[in-house]
Design an enzyme around this catalytic site. Structure first.
Site, short mmCIF file in Angstrom:
data_model
loop_
_atom_site.label_atom_id
_atom_site.label_comp_id
_atom_site.label_asym_id
_atom_site.label_seq_id
_atom_site.Cartn_x
_atom_site.Cartn_y
_atom_site.Cartn_z
N GLU A 128 -64.45 39.84 10.22
CA GLU A 128 -64.63 38.98 11.40
C GLU A 128 -63.33 38.39 11.90
O GLU A 128 -63.25 37.96 13.06
CB GLU A 128 -65.62 37.85 11.07
CG GLU A 128 -67.07 38.29 11.07
CD GLU A 128 -68.04 37.13 11.16
OE1 GLU A 128 -69.17 37.35 11.62
OE2 GLU A 128 -67.68 36.00 10.76
N HIS A 139 -68.13 56.41 -10.63
CA HIS A 139 -69.13 57.47 -10.73
C HIS A 139 -69.89 57.66 -9.43
O HIS A 139 -70.90 58.38 -9.42
CB HIS A 139 -70.10 57.13 -11.87
CG HIS A 139 -69.43 56.94 -13.19
ND1 HIS A 139 -69.12 57.99 -14.03
CD2 HIS A 139 -68.98 55.81 -13.81
CE1 HIS A 139 -68.51 57.52 -15.12
NE2 HIS A 139 -68.41 56.20 -15.00
N LYS A 173 -76.74 38.38 19.01
CA LYS A 173 -77.52 37.15 18.78
C LYS A 173 -78.38 36.83 19.99
O LYS A 173 -79.57 36.49 19.86
CB LYS A 173 -76.57 35.98 18.48
CG LYS A 173 -75.82 36.08 17.16
CD LYS A 173 -74.90 34.88 16.99
CE LYS A 173 -74.09 34.96 15.71
NZ LYS A 173 -73.18 33.79 15.56
#
Length: 412
Positions: free
Chosen positions: A248, A274, A388
């Site tokens: 951000e 792995h 938003k």
């Protein structure tokens, strides 16, 4: 006079960081009195469980810090999402009469946190709410303060001059730390240690600046992913906090509209040896690696394998799990180097509140330095506002994905 452009940028960035030490509220508030926070924490320590509602910067710093909790009680539940199934599962495990609820939202208008809070208020409706709830937000008129006023809930102020992702050393991180029995003063002292060193640093001996310069230079060579490989389970949540801090703060357009930044990636050692290491070694050479290691391992008895014949077992004879972890740390670093992957090691001798505070402040300074080098504002996040607003618009129309025409991928 040095006329090398990168050297000039380095000196300018160092001066920028050193100026911030004396001017940025984030740093100035490290010596703020924490009596009120400690008093609230003492109150919540009496509960069996504590729910901490909030998302992003209102949650990740606290999660990273309380990973150091050693006491079993109270049990902290960081609810940082709005998956109803997960939320309901947590509610099933706690007793409202034995559980405290803390809702954290800097703006006071975060939809996810408000939904969480309203949901909990219904569940706790037969308890004395003012005893069980606490609201943390910036002062002034906002939605969560309206809820607090309506139900006479106690509040604490979130500093209005410190952004959420930079708020770990404020009430946002210190309140959960104190509840978990972690020394918040020591954590802050670790941060102050790093700032004290910065005041006297040069471009050659400032770890944060050197780290940012390295990544800036690599970014110019199209190395645009930053992998944080943590060899300690208690630092996995720190990696999540770092990813938000970095993404951000540096991932945005500069003044002339050019997209900047590198993508932070979490990797857990030894587990992801792995799963991800194959890609890192044989895949695109677009990654910079930070391997975060811990020298002092937890003491466990050594393995006994002298009665076996297979070399995979006999190699482990009289060795401890900690020794194996250290060997794997070293092996990963050396393998990355041998394959010409850009890599650095950040080594902690031991993991304590003070060393964690120093590490978090290092990453904050490195992030600010990188933003300065990229010529972006580290303190805003303009791109996320559109999503938003759209989410609230869709919710207000009560349509959600159904009216958006989302494709059904799996149908029973």
């Amino acid at each position: 006079m040095n006329t090398n452009p990168l050297s000039q940028k380095a000196q300018q960035t160092l001066e920028y960081l050193q100026k911030l030490v004396t001017t940025l509220p984030l740093f100035q508030r490290l010596t703020d009195d924490m009596t009120a926070i400690q008093e609230k924490a003492d109150h919540f320590r009496q509960f069996q469980d504590v729910l901490i509602l909030g998302t992003g910067g209102s949650s990740l710093g606290g999660q990273a810090i309380t990973a150091l909790q050693e006491s079993a009680s109270p049990k902290l539940h960081f609810l940082d999402n709005i998956d109803a199934h997960t939320f309901a599962d947590v509610l099933k495990t706690v007793s409202p009469h034995k559980t405290g609820v803390i809702a954290i939202s800097k703006s006071g208008n975060t939809a996810e946190t408000l939904m969480q809070l309203l949901t909990c208020l219904k569940v706790w409706d037969e308890t004395p709410l003012a005893h069980h709830f606490l609201i943390v937000s910036e002062p002034g008129q906002n939605a969560i303060r309206e809820v607090a006023s309506k139900f006479s809930l106690p509040t604490l102020d979130h500093p209005d001059d410190i952004g959420g992702r930079f708020s770990a050393f404020t009430v946002v991180g210190m309140l959960p730390a104190f509840i978990a029995g972690i020394d918040g003063q020591s954590l802050r002292q670790g941060a102050l240690d790093v700032l004290a060193n910065l005041k006297e640093a040069t471009v050659h001996d400032s770890p944060a600046l050197v780290g940012a310069l390295t990544q800036f230079s690599l970014c110019q060579q199209h190395v645009n992913q930053s992998v944080l490989f943590t060899y300690c389970d208690r630092l996995q949540l720190l990696a999540s906090w770092y990813c938000q801090l970095w993404a951000e703060s540096v991932g945005k357009k500069n003044a002339i509209g050019l997209a900047q930044g590198t993508t932070p990636i979490r990797a857990a050692g030894a587990t992801d040896q792995h799963s991800q290491l194959q890609l890192y070694l044989d895949g695109p050479r677009d990654k910079f690696f930070t391997v975060l290691t811990l020298a002092q391992q937890h003491s466990l008895d050594s393995a006994q394998a002298d009665f076996f014949d297979h070399p995979a077992l006999t190699t482990l004879h009289n060795k401890t799990m900690g020794q194996l972890m250290i060997a794997e740390q070293m092996a990963t670093i050396d393998t990355l180097k041998a394959n010409n992957c850009p890599v650095r090691e950040l080594k902690l001798e031991q993991l304590t509140p003070r060393s964690l505070g120093s590490l978090m402040m290092h990453f904050i300074l490195e992030t600010l330095a990188m933003a300065h080098l990229l010529e972006v504002n580290p303190f805003d996040q303009p791109a996320v506002e559109q999503g938003k607003k759209l989410a609230l618009d869709y919710l207000s129309r009560a349509g959600g994905c159904a009216k958006h025409g989302a494709e059904v991928l799996i149908e029973e």
